[in-house]
Design a protein around this motif. Structure first.
Motif, PDB file in Angstrom:
ATOM      1  N   ALA A   1      -1.809  11.098 -11.854  1.00 53.11           N
ATOM      2  CA  ALA A   1      -3.067  11.851 -11.285  1.00 53.11           C
ATOM      3  C   ALA A   1      -3.075  11.102  -9.822  1.00 53.11           C
ATOM      4  O   ALA A   1      -3.087  10.062  -9.604  1.00 53.11           O
ATOM      5  CB  ALA A   1      -4.275  11.901 -11.935  1.00 53.11           C
ATOM      6  N   CYS A   2      -3.657  12.148  -8.986  1.00 56.29           N
ATOM      7  CA  CYS A   2      -3.957  11.784  -7.756  1.00 56.29           C
ATOM      8  C   CYS A   2      -5.262  10.782  -7.764  1.00 56.29           C
ATOM      9  O   CYS A   2      -6.259  11.125  -8.501  1.00 56.29           O
ATOM     10  CB  CYS A   2      -4.367  12.847  -6.797  1.00 56.29           C
ATOM     11  SG  CYS A   2      -4.898  12.288  -4.950  1.00 56.29           S
TER      12      CYS A   2
ATOM     13  N   ASP B   1      -4.032   1.629   4.859  1.00 52.04           N
ATOM     14  CA  ASP B   1      -4.555   2.222   4.146  1.00 52.04           C
ATOM     15  C   ASP B   1      -3.359   2.917   3.032  1.00 52.04           C
ATOM     16  O   ASP B   1      -2.684   3.565   3.549  1.00 52.04           O
ATOM     17  CB  ASP B   1      -5.605   3.285   4.325  1.00 52.04           C
ATOM     18  CG  ASP B   1      -6.623   2.758   4.925  1.00 52.04           C
ATOM     19  OD1 ASP B   1      -7.378   1.907   4.024  1.00 52.04           O
ATOM     20  OD2 ASP B   1      -7.309   2.975   6.162  1.00 52.04           O
ATOM     21  N   LEU B   2      -3.331   2.613   1.855  1.00 50.37           N
ATOM     22  CA  LEU B   2      -2.057   2.962   0.977  1.00 50.37           C
ATOM     23  C   LEU B   2      -2.383   3.639  -0.250  1.00 50.37           C
ATOM     24  O   LEU B   2      -3.230   3.219  -0.907  1.00 50.37           O
ATOM     25  CB  LEU B   2      -1.283   1.659   0.725  1.00 50.37           C
ATOM     26  CG  LEU B   2      -0.771   0.658   1.890  1.00 50.37           C
ATOM     27  CD1 LEU B   2      -0.161  -0.573   1.470  1.00 50.37           C
ATOM     28  CD2 LEU B   2       0.211   1.590   2.942  1.00 50.37           C
ATOM     29  N   CYS B   3      -1.653   4.406  -0.494  1.00 50.13           N
ATOM     30  CA  CYS B   3      -1.487   5.175  -1.976  1.00 50.13           C
ATOM     31  C   CYS B   3      -0.394   4.469  -2.457  1.00 50.13           C
ATOM     32  O   CYS B   3       0.731   4.436  -1.996  1.00 50.13           O
ATOM     33  CB  CYS B   3      -1.230   6.591  -1.853  1.00 50.13           C
ATOM     34  SG  CYS B   3      -0.994   7.250  -3.745  1.00 50.13           S
TER      35      CYS B   3
ATOM     36  N   GLU C   1      -0.887   3.792  -8.915  1.00 52.25           N
ATOM     37  CA  GLU C   1      -1.997   5.062  -9.016  1.00 52.25           C
ATOM     38  C   GLU C   1      -3.272   4.649  -8.565  1.00 52.25           C
ATOM     39  O   GLU C   1      -4.288   5.141  -9.091  1.00 52.25           O
ATOM     40  CB  GLU C   1      -2.078   5.357 -10.595  1.00 52.25           C
ATOM     41  CG  GLU C   1      -0.946   5.687 -11.155  1.00 52.25           C
ATOM     42  CD  GLU C   1      -0.991   5.934 -12.751  1.00 52.25           C
ATOM     43  OE1 GLU C   1      -1.889   6.268 -13.233  1.00 52.25           O
ATOM     44  OE2 GLU C   1       0.088   5.668 -13.384  1.00 52.25           O
ATOM     45  N   ARG C   2      -3.444   3.862  -7.562  1.00 53.34           N
ATOM     46  CA  ARG C   2      -4.702   3.419  -6.755  1.00 53.34           C
ATOM     47  C   ARG C   2      -4.542   3.424  -5.108  1.00 53.34           C
ATOM     48  O   ARG C   2      -3.492   3.528  -4.661  1.00 53.34           O
ATOM     49  CB  ARG C   2      -4.987   2.013  -7.135  1.00 53.34           C
ATOM     50  CG  ARG C   2      -4.139   1.008  -6.682  1.00 53.34           C
ATOM     51  CD  ARG C   2      -4.331  -0.400  -7.191  1.00 53.34           C
ATOM     52  NE  ARG C   2      -3.353  -1.203  -6.742  1.00 53.34           N
ATOM     53  CZ  ARG C   2      -3.343  -2.442  -7.185  1.00 53.34           C
ATOM     54  NH1 ARG C   2      -3.793  -2.913  -8.032  1.00 53.34           N
ATOM     55  NH2 ARG C   2      -2.325  -3.332  -6.476  1.00 53.34           N
ATOM     56  N   LEU C   3      -5.499   3.690  -4.685  1.00 52.37           N
ATOM     57  CA  LEU C   3      -5.600   3.530  -3.319  1.00 52.37           C
ATOM     58  C   LEU C   3      -5.940   2.110  -2.837  1.00 52.37           C
ATOM     59  O   LEU C   3      -6.990   1.302  -3.354  1.00 52.37           O
ATOM     60  CB  LEU C   3      -6.641   4.559  -2.729  1.00 52.37           C
ATOM     61  CG  LEU C   3      -6.534   6.046  -2.770  1.00 52.37           C
ATOM     62  CD1 LEU C   3      -7.637   6.763  -2.304  1.00 52.37           C
ATOM     63  CD2 LEU C   3      -5.084   6.366  -1.998  1.00 52.37           C
ATOM     64  N   GLU C   4      -5.395   1.634  -1.897  1.00 46.79           N
ATOM     65  CA  GLU C   4      -5.641   0.102  -1.541  1.00 46.79           C
ATOM     66  C   GLU C   4      -5.347   0.128   0.028  1.00 46.79           C
ATOM     67  O   GLU C   4      -4.499   0.398   0.733  1.00 46.79           O
ATOM     68  CB  GLU C   4      -4.565  -0.733  -2.398  1.00 46.79           C
ATOM     69  CG  GLU C   4      -4.685  -2.313  -2.001  1.00 46.79           C
ATOM     70  CD  GLU C   4      -5.791  -2.588  -3.191  1.00 46.79           C
ATOM     71  OE1 GLU C   4      -6.299  -3.997  -3.025  1.00 46.79           O
ATOM     72  OE2 GLU C   4      -6.291  -1.977  -4.135  1.00 46.79           O
ATOM     73  N   ARG C   5      -6.469  -0.989   0.321  1.00 47.23           N
ATOM     74  CA  ARG C   5      -6.179  -1.282   1.957  1.00 47.23           C
ATOM     75  C   ARG C   5      -5.456  -2.807   2.074  1.00 47.23           C
ATOM     76  O   ARG C   5      -6.028  -3.587   1.242  1.00 47.23           O
ATOM     77  CB  ARG C   5      -7.696  -1.385   2.752  1.00 47.23           C
ATOM     78  CG  ARG C   5      -7.384  -1.958   4.044  1.00 47.23           C
ATOM     79  CD  ARG C   5      -8.767  -1.836   4.963  1.00 47.23           C
ATOM     80  NE  ARG C   5      -8.747  -0.444   5.171  1.00 47.23           N
ATOM     81  CZ  ARG C   5      -9.752  -0.018   6.203  1.00 47.23           C
ATOM     82  NH1 ARG C   5     -10.553  -0.791   6.627  1.00 47.23           N
ATOM     83  NH2 ARG C   5      -9.680   1.247   6.590  1.00 47.23           N
TER      84      ARG C   5
END
Length: 329
Positions: A223-224, A291-293, A297-301
């Motif tokens: 999932a996004c 800023d990375l996907c 399954e997470r967004l991270e800076r």
């Protein structure tokens, strides 16, 4: 010059030729009316492009941006499926064929191609424009209603670009299911708006449920990680402005940025990016903020500093939408 740039130049030349004999004011008025129609909240079941003048004006205005956005999506997809190239292609709702040009710019060589659209003037003009590109001279341009009743023949690749926004929800779902049943790979591109992203996520979910693996932009098929309503995933493609662009939009910049959302997925094994840059990198003194996907399954800076050496130099060159870390050369 790379294949994409060469195709872009050829396409622009063909579109410029289209406008000969069409008064600039008439072309600008047609574009403004058509933009208003396409931005309407109510999906349409009739062609918006009514005649050759409509199609010529709108193609000259929109085809370069659609071409660049689809090229960007296809490039990311191609990176995730090295060694693969489509042996056949169906462009659903392809109109004048911008996605068909983009596929030809991504994978060289000739292949059976069918463009389906319900606007006969768009198909006729697409055929005319394609005459400028030897690789597209055998494309089949077929009129078809794009909706729940659409049946697709088996093919390697289906593209659906800037089409879902014109369809009601039931037809959108049926179209994605039809593409999934017919194709080995599906690439869907929509405007880079919250609504466009929502349509892409709906399509992505259906493709994954049908057994597809997400190749791009996501580094995973889960999932996004974006919480619905808080943000949206989109990217940007640089497009050179034509004189018609400047007349319709005003301003003096020689370019504009086309914002788009997309998903590219396949039934066969894919190698998605370890993570992807999902915002424009922030370059500060001695550091770059990305800023990375991520595959987890997470967004991270992440912060890349000078002490990272070659990785820092790569971060300074990184662009919105790029894989991270960069592939080893």
């Amino acid at each position: 010059m790379n294949v994409s740039a060469s195709a872009s130049d050829t396409l622009r030349g063909a579109l410029t030729d289209l406008l000969e004999g069409l008064p600039p004011k008439q072309a600008a008025q047609a574009v403004e009316r058509l933009i208003a129609s396409y931005r309407g909240a109510t999906p349409t079941d009739a062609p918006i492009l009514r005649d050759r003048a409509d199609v010529a004006a709108y193609a000259a205005y929109r085809m370069p941006a659609t071409f660049e956005a689809v090229c960007s999506a296809l490039e990311a997809f191609a990176d995730a499926v090295p060694g693969w190239a489509p042996g056949s292609h169906v462009d659903v709702g392809g109109g004048t064929g911008a996605a068909t040009w983009a596929v030809g710019a991504t994978w060289e060589g000739r292949r059976p191609v069918t463009v389906l659209d319900w606007a006969e003037p768009a198909l006729a003009l697409g055929r005319e424009i394609a005459a400028a590109n030897p690789a597209l001279r055998d494309v089949s341009w077929r009129r078809a209603r794009i909706g729940a009743s659409l049946a697709l023949d088996p093919t390697d690749l289906v593209t659906v670009s800037y089409v879902l926004n014109e369809l009601p929800a039931g037809d959108r779902a049926a179209l994605v299911d039809a593409a999934a049943s017919a194709a080995q790979a599906v690439v869907i591109v929509e405007p880079g708006t919250p609504d466009g992203y929502a349509r892409v996520i709906e399509a992505r979910d259906r493709l994954v449920a049908a057994g597809f693996r997400v190749a791009a932009p996501c580094p995973h098929s889960a999932a996004c990680p974006i919480v619905p309503g808080t943000d949206w995933c989109h990217f940007s493609a640089r497009v050179s402005r034509s004189s018609l662009h400047r007349q319709v939009k005003g301003g003096s910049l020689p370019y504009e940025d086309e914002k788009f959302s997309y998903v590219a997925a396949a039934r066969f094994p894919v190698a998605p990016a370890p993570s992807r840059v999902v915002r424009r990198p922030q370059i500060r003194k001695g550091q770059v903020l990305l800023d990375l996907c991520e595959a987890e399954e997470r967004l991270e800076r992440t912060t890349v500093t000078k002490r990272h050496g070659d990785l820092y130099r790569a971060a300074r060159d990184a662009d919105w939408g790029d894989p991270w870390p960069p592939p080893a050369s």
